[in-house]
Structure formats: C-alpha cells, structure tokens
Design an enzyme around this catalytic site. Sequence first.
Site, mmCIF file in Angstrom:
data_model
loop_
_atom_site.group_PDB
_atom_site.id
_atom_site.type_symbol
_atom_site.label_atom_id
_atom_site.label_comp_id
_atom_site.label_asym_id
_atom_site.label_seq_id
_atom_site.Cartn_x
_atom_site.Cartn_y
_atom_site.Cartn_z
ATOM 1 C CG ASP A 216 46.839 69.198 32.274
ATOM 2 O OD1 ASP A 216 46.814 68.658 30.683
ATOM 3 O OD2 ASP A 216 47.563 68.932 33.386
ATOM 4 C CD GLU B 210 48.943 66.605 25.852
ATOM 5 O OE1 GLU B 210 49.411 65.767 26.615
ATOM 6 O OE2 GLU B 210 47.973 67.554 25.583
#
Length: 928
Positions: free
Chosen positions: A502, A505
């Site tokens: 997770d 980015e």
Amino acid sequence: MGHGSNLTAAVLVSALAACWFISLLWAHQAPLVRSDCAKRNATEAHGRLGGDAAETSSEETRRPRDGACAMAPESRFDCARDRLLSQRGCEDRGCCYAPLPHSAGPPWCFYPTLYPGYRMGPLTPTARGQEATLTRATPSHLPREMSTVHLEVTGGTAGCLHLTFKDPSSQRYEVKLPAAVPQGEDDAQDALYSTEYQSDPFGFIVRRRSNGRVIMNTTVAPLLFADQYLQLSTALASSLVSGLGEHYTSLLLDLNWTSLTLWNRNMAPHADANLYGSHPFYMVQEEDGLAHGVFLLNSNAIEVMLQPTPALTWVAIGGILDLYVFLGPDPQSVIRQYLQVIGYPMMPPYWSLGFHLCRWGYTTTLTTRHVAQRMHNATFPLDVQWNDLDYANKDRVFTFDPWRFGDLPEMVEDFHERGMKYILILDPGISSSSPPGTYSPFDEGLKRDVFIKNATGHILIGKVWPGQTAFPDFTNPETRRWWEDCIRDFHSKVPVDGLWIDMNEPASFVQGSAEGCPASDLENPPYTPKVVGGQLSSGTLCMSAQQKLSTHYDLHNMYGLTEAYATHSALMNIRGQRPFVLSRSSFPGIGRFSGVWTGDVGSDWEQLRYSIPAVLQFGLFGVPLVGADVCGFGGNTTEELCVRWMQLGAFYPFMRNHNDKPNAPQEPYVFGQKAQAAMRSALNLRYSLLPFLYTLFHHAHTSAATVARPLFMEFPTDDNCQAVDRQFLWGSSLLISPVLEQGAVELAAYLPSGTWYSLHNVSQTPMHPFYSKGRYSLLPAPLDTINVHVREGHIIPQQVGPALTTVASRRKPFFLTVALSAGGWAWGDLFWDDGDKLHTFETGHYCYVTFTAGQVGKRRVTFPLGMNWALDGLVLGGLQVFGVPSPPRYVLANGDKVKDFTYRSDTKVSSVGLALPMSEVFSVQWAL
Ligand SMILES: *[C@@H]1O[C@H](CO)[C@@H](O)[C@H](O)[C@H]1NC(C)=O
Ligand SMILES: *[C@@H]1O[C@H](CO)[C@@H](O)[C@H](O)[C@H]1NC(C)=O
Ligand SMILES: *[C@@H]1O[C@H](CO)[C@@H](O)[C@H](O)[C@H]1NC(C)=O
Ligand SMILES: *[C@@H]1O[C@H](CO)[C@@H](O)[C@H](O)[C@H]1NC(C)=O
Ligand SMILES: *[C@@H]1O[C@H](CO)[C@@H](O)[C@H](O)[C@H]1NC(C)=O
Ligand SMILES: *[C@@H]1O[C@H](CO)[C@@H](O)[C@H](O)[C@H]1NC(C)=O
C-alpha cells in the site's frame, strides 16, 4: 427460435484430456529497468514556457500566414496550455487568437495550420527499420527546446508499429521494459499498417492497410520536443476511446475538451483527479468492429487532452516519445500486442481467487481470530484473512505489536491448519526515528545504502504512519536484496502467504520531504500537468530526489511497479511457491508481478457502479487480478448496498471486503438473515465457478486473454456493446448483469444476439432460455439474485458442494454446465494444476482438458486415455445440459446406462448425475 429442429438422434458430451510435459521455460525475469539516464542539472535556471515577453525571433517568422487561422473551433489545438495569454502573447508565439463566448471548450489561442516546426530529413534504412533526422530552424516558445530530434521507426511485428523520438545529442532518461514475450517473425510485407510522412512541418499518418482508415494523423498540430515538454497530437479514428488510467471514468472517455493527468497519487477515487496508477495506453474502437491501440512508454508526468473532433494530445514533461501503435485488428488482438510489449500477467495462486476479508481496525489477534471464526460459524467461505497496519508495532513494518498481536505467528499457523491463508499490509516507508539499534530494517538499510536521497545526497525523510520515514529505492539491486532479507526475516516469524503493498505512489504526509524541496526546474517545471494539490511533489517526494536510475521526477510513476517486482521475487525466493502481491500504485507491466485494487472507494452506489469500468480498464492494462473493496472502504455501507456489492464483487476477478476504521462493520455476518443468505449464495456461486475462473487466468497468463471482459471486446461488431460498462463478461461465455441502483429489483440488461441461459445454483429451478436478437431486456433481480447468463455454445466447468475454503472446494465433484447452441454443440475447457507451485505451465506440470458436446448419431465414440494425474481422485459428479429439445430416451456414461437423469420439458434442461473419474477421458451420450 429455430432451436433444436435440426438436431439428430443423440448428443455427446466428452472430455479430451491431455497433460503436457513440454518444457516452455519462461525467460527469467530480466532486470526491470536499465540505467540510461542523464543527471539533470538542477541548479540551472530557466524561464517558463515563454509568454508575453517573447524571445528573440522576429515578427516575420512568427505571424501566421493568411488563412492559417481559419478553422472550425473544434479543430483548434491549444497553443497556450501553460498559461492564459493575451492576444499579443499568443501572437508572439506565432499562434492564432480568436476569442469565443465561453472560456471552457475550444481554446482561444491555437496553432495555425502548417505552424513552423521540425523539418524531416530523408528516411534511411537501418538494420532494424528506418530513421530520419528532424531539425527545426524556427524555435518555438519552449525553453531548452531540441533543435534536432532523431526519429527511429521499427515495424516490430505485422500488427505493431514502433516509433521513437529522441534527442540525439544527450542521454535522456528512457523507460526500459524487458521484452517479455518473444515477438513473432513477421514479414513487414504482412504489416497491417502503412505509414506516410509530411516532411515540413513534420507529421506522420498511420493507416490501416486493409481499408485505408487513418489511425493516426499527427499533422493536425505541431510536434514539440523540449527538455521538459514533449507534445504530440493526433486525430482519432473514432470517438470510442478507452484507457489512459487510472481515473474515475466510464469505459468510454469523455472527449468534450477534457484532460487526464497520469501521475500516481494517493487519492480516493473521484472525478477529474489523477489516481494511484498511470497507464499511458488507449484503445480506439473503429466503427466496423476493428480496433487499435496506442501506448506511449514514458514514466514522466503526462497529461492527455481529449477533444471532440475527435483528437488527442499527449504532453509528457520528460523522457522521450516512445510510441507503439497496435493494429489488432480486433480488440482482443490489440491487448495481446500491447502485452507482448509490457508482459503477460502472472498466474495467481488458486486460493487468491477465493474470498478475502480485511478491515483497518482489527486491532488485536483476538479480534482477527473472532472475525474468521464468525465467518466460519455463519458458513461463509473465507480463504484469506487480512490485517491492515493494526498489527505493526508503532506502525513500523516488519514488526508486530507484542501485546495486541503477541500470538500473531500462532494465529497464522492456526489459519493454515484450517486451510486458510493470511496476508498483511506492507508500506514502503521505513521508520527513521527509532533509536539506533532498535529497528534493524532502517539500520540495515542505512548500512546498505538502500534509501532515496535528497538533492544534496542525504537520505530524504518524509512522513507516513510511523512518523518520519525513509523510502527504499527499488531501482537499486541492493535495495531489492535488502527488501528480500527483511521479508525473509519477518516471514521466518510470521509465515504470511502474500503481501499487500500500500501507500506506494509513494505517499507521504509532508510535501516533498521534511525539509521541503529545493527550488529547481524539476520541482517547478516550465509546465506542470493538472495534478491534485497543484504540485508534482504534493503528497509525495521531492522531484529532485535521487534514485539509482534517475531522479524521482523521472521514476515517480514507476515506484509501485519497482516495489511490486522486488516483493514478487522476494516472496518467490522465500516461499518457493507462487507469489501473491497486491499493489495500489501501478504502471504498465505490473500485471506480471501483482494484482491491483482500486484504492479507497467510498461506500455509495455511484462508486459501486464505477467499479465496473475500473476493473475492466485494468484488464486492458494487463492486470486481470483486480477488484474494488467490496461494500466500499470509506463511509458506512448499508445492508442493501453491501448485498449488491457482494453480488458484484463475487464477479470481480479479485474479491476482498475491506472497511475503514471509523465505519460500521460490514462483514457478511453482521447483517440480517435475508441479506446473509443473499451474500452466501453469491459467494457459493463464485466458489462453484472457480475452476472456470482459474482457467481464464491461465489463458490470461499464456495468451493475454482478458478475464473480466467488456462486451465490446467479445461482440465488436455489435454497436450496442460499444459503451456497455454496467455489465461485463467472464471470458467469452458468462454475462454478468448486476444491480447498481438502490431499491432496484429488476434491471435493463443488454443481451447480445444468441441464446442465453440463466445460471443458477444447481439446487435452484432453471429458468427459461433467453433468445435475444441483441436488445435490452428487463430482467428480474430481487435482492437475493445477481443475473448471470451462460452463452450458447459454451461449457462451464464448476465444482459444487458446500466449501468454506478453496482447499475444500478443490476436492468437490466437478459439474459441467453445458449450454447448447442452436445447432446443438458446445465447447469448454479446464486448466488444472496444483494451484500453488511455481511455473506449472512453463514446466508442464498441469492438465488441460477440453470438453465438447455435439451430435454424433448413435455411434459410440472413444478417445485415447489421458494421463491426468493432477485430477486424480476427483470425480465428475454430473452435468446439466441447457437446450435439449426433447426428453432423452436413455443416457449412457462411458457406454453404461445411467439411471439418474431428469428432464424438464418447460425449460429444456436435462440433468445427469454421474460419478466418473475426472482423470480419464469420458463420454456421456444420450438418445432422444
Ligand atoms: C549547471 O548549471 C550551472 C548554471 O548554469 C553551471 O554553472 C554548471 O556548470 C552546470 N553543471 C553541469 C554539471 O552542467
Ligand atoms: C491529416 O490532418 C490534416 C489537418 O487536419 C488534414 O488536412 C489531412 O487531410 C489529414 N490527412 C489524412 C490522411 O487524413
Ligand atoms: C460539452 O461541454 C459543454 C460545456 O462544458 C456543454 O455545453 C456541451 O453540451 C458539451 N457537449 C457535449 C456533446 O456533451
Ligand atoms: C462459533 O460456534 C461455536 C460452536 O457453536 C461457539 O462455541 C463459538 O462461540 C462460536 N464463535 C463465534 C466467534 O461466534
Ligand atoms: C537534504 O537533507 C539534509 C539532511 O536532512 C538537509 O540538511 C538538506 O538541506 C537537504 N537538502 C535538500 C536539497 O533538501
Ligand atoms: C457510521 O457508523 C458508526 C458505527 O455504527 C457510527 O458511529 C457513525 O456515526 C456512522 N457514521 C456516519 C457518518 O453515519
């Protein structure tokens, strides 16, 4: 109808099975990316893209020629993307200025026809194709523009054209993906395309050879190539454009003067935002069932402008223009050609297709165990129990809380004993503020120099859940080794079965770094695409941060991909079994290593509805293992929404119910008995279909076939299918039509031409076959029902019987649903292996069974025996045949009479009870 009238005396269902021992060793995964980058000069100062105070060139060369500005507003291409220009400023750029009543829509400042740009030199042959030099005499308004651009054209294969535009004088950053699938030896003579060039100003046209259709026409606006601004426009062959993810959109993109930014960002899905992944690939449905695709291999921030002519403009703010055109000619071939460039998807472990349950807020092992136990007690299938970051000691990855999760290792062992699997979250941010000697992932990482550095060479410190964190640079091979060591060490205590990556980015709670970011052209490029937060470093790291291969400016969009690659190979090496990785951030090629979920979707009906195009688009991007958080992650769900979401989720290729901390619970067992029954029935239907779903994944892995498939891919010549994204297919044979509106108990579903049979659980009464000429029909859909139809001519392999895990379901009797075509035939297949071992296909450790049904008269047909050891001990328990015109007089199984068969004349369904070994060739025959 015309059904069954030409049927002769008997129908035969048979299986032809063979096990393949061919060694098709997959090329070992090559390094993901190769260093090819230039160190940027971050201190160099430049102006912006130029503006009212124009540069040196004379008015003479700048002024558009007479008539060059006379064009319809729809045909305008924006000349002032970077700023609002006055008439003077616009004309100083040599562009046309013509205000319109509205500021939205067509631009007021636009390029004239034949805007002076690059001039193309002669096209000369090379070993690989052709090349040419483009030079420009007149500079545009862009700072650090390339006066010379090198063009190389290679016809990769008959269906794929490859063009690269590079700066010949410097080594610019280039994305390198390994050629994942060997390309065919196509002769250029067979090419599906032809190319033409306009030499001054430069532009090119790609046509489909078979019908002359223009696929690309880049003469519509100038090619621009500056250090931090690369632009290419093209006319589009139709307005039916899909792709360019990750965005919250329908399957077809809106071309009404919209723009889409590709810049990976931690952002809950909503309209007009750049989301977690970047996929610079689009597919265009041409008007006659043909399709093509275009891929810009570039990892810098990209903005794509769409306009209704139809046309599209790519703007990338770094790298090179590395452009692939895939000619199909059909939609499925386009995807295969695309995946030949970026890689075919991995084969997921069988258990990962079961039901997954997760929540942020299972704060102890006691709670987590309790949840799994309640699922079990309420007889809901559950293959994989998850934990969010609750498990970690002070939110630091590779640790677990000694009080709340003290018996985590034992809990995982207990799950394993029950045939379940366990997955937990792993964030990339490594806490940097623990006292030295107390947190070895950071201490070791420091020693081994694995972290991303800031512009002055110190470790860049950001902020995530544990507080101050450093970020591993996965483009560094030493980082991948360190990561594997961390996972191995943790796995030796907590034997997780997969990892959930997770926040990759990567997400940070401070902009850029704890120290901010230095002023430079990387942090503030001359042109910044429209991104959430306004700046490239919003919610992430400084653009000037240094990674092994290049700056974060160049590599940002690939962070999740590089982490997925490192995690996948670590798990493979440590467990020696098929890895399972689930990633939030994505980039082309990630499907080789990981599945993806669609992030923090909200618990509302609109998010339910848009989860379908999201899942379908990831299929186009080569990530078939994808799903949205079932029942929604953000906000409280409702019972009705959660029932409908469990029903739809049962047909996401990846199915996980996941909830946020502050919300009301949404595990299936918390709802009323009716809701629970509906959810259980949806889960049981999914579990019964797993052999079929697994076979679809096999085809995705070996031939790039899509799993959850848009209708237009299967019925490309049916115009009604072009925009359908409230329904979808599994493979080519199951049509899923979920309810997506609150209160609805029926829905208008599109059934393409043909006969469709409603698929029910075996215990339920079969419905009448549905003969469609290709139209919308109102289908009943009470709360306990999701409409699923089998397409005529197909055989669906299932396993039936109550099973709470795939370990149990894999031992259940097989069951075939045979949907006869009007001509009385059907076909299906089954891929079967151990479900967990590595490379079973590549090393030949599998069985592949095909089933055929057809008319054979009364002749007895025999087939050679297979060697289906993988199917040993499994039986074929029965079949139901849809579309049998009259009652069978008798049924034979391998020549012996079968007593257990029924026929319903109202629904034309015949059911046969059997007990045949799956490991042997069989035939079932009946006489009418
Ligand atoms: C970077 O740019 C500065 C300012 O223009 C210049 O002084 C310096 O030499 C350049 N460095 C490199 C490595 O080109
Ligand atoms: C390409 O676009 C230009 C500019 O709109 C147009 O004049 C030309 O006819 C187009 N060429 C083709 C082959 O469609
Ligand atoms: C395009 O958008 C404008 C305003 O943004 C709107 O007035 C117009 O109706 C839209 N056109 C189409 C075809 O949707
Ligand atoms: C599950 O069922 C068993 C047997 O009925 C019962 O003892 C146990 O408390 C139940 N567990 C949960 C968590 O509901
Ligand atoms: C890099 O980090 C060091 C140490 O935190 C800091 O002193 C320095 O200012 C940072 N450099 C930049 C360009 O942010
Ligand atoms: C969501 O449900 C929780 C627990 O039932 C409740 O405390 C909270 O107020 C609800 N939130 C909203 C926005 O309704």
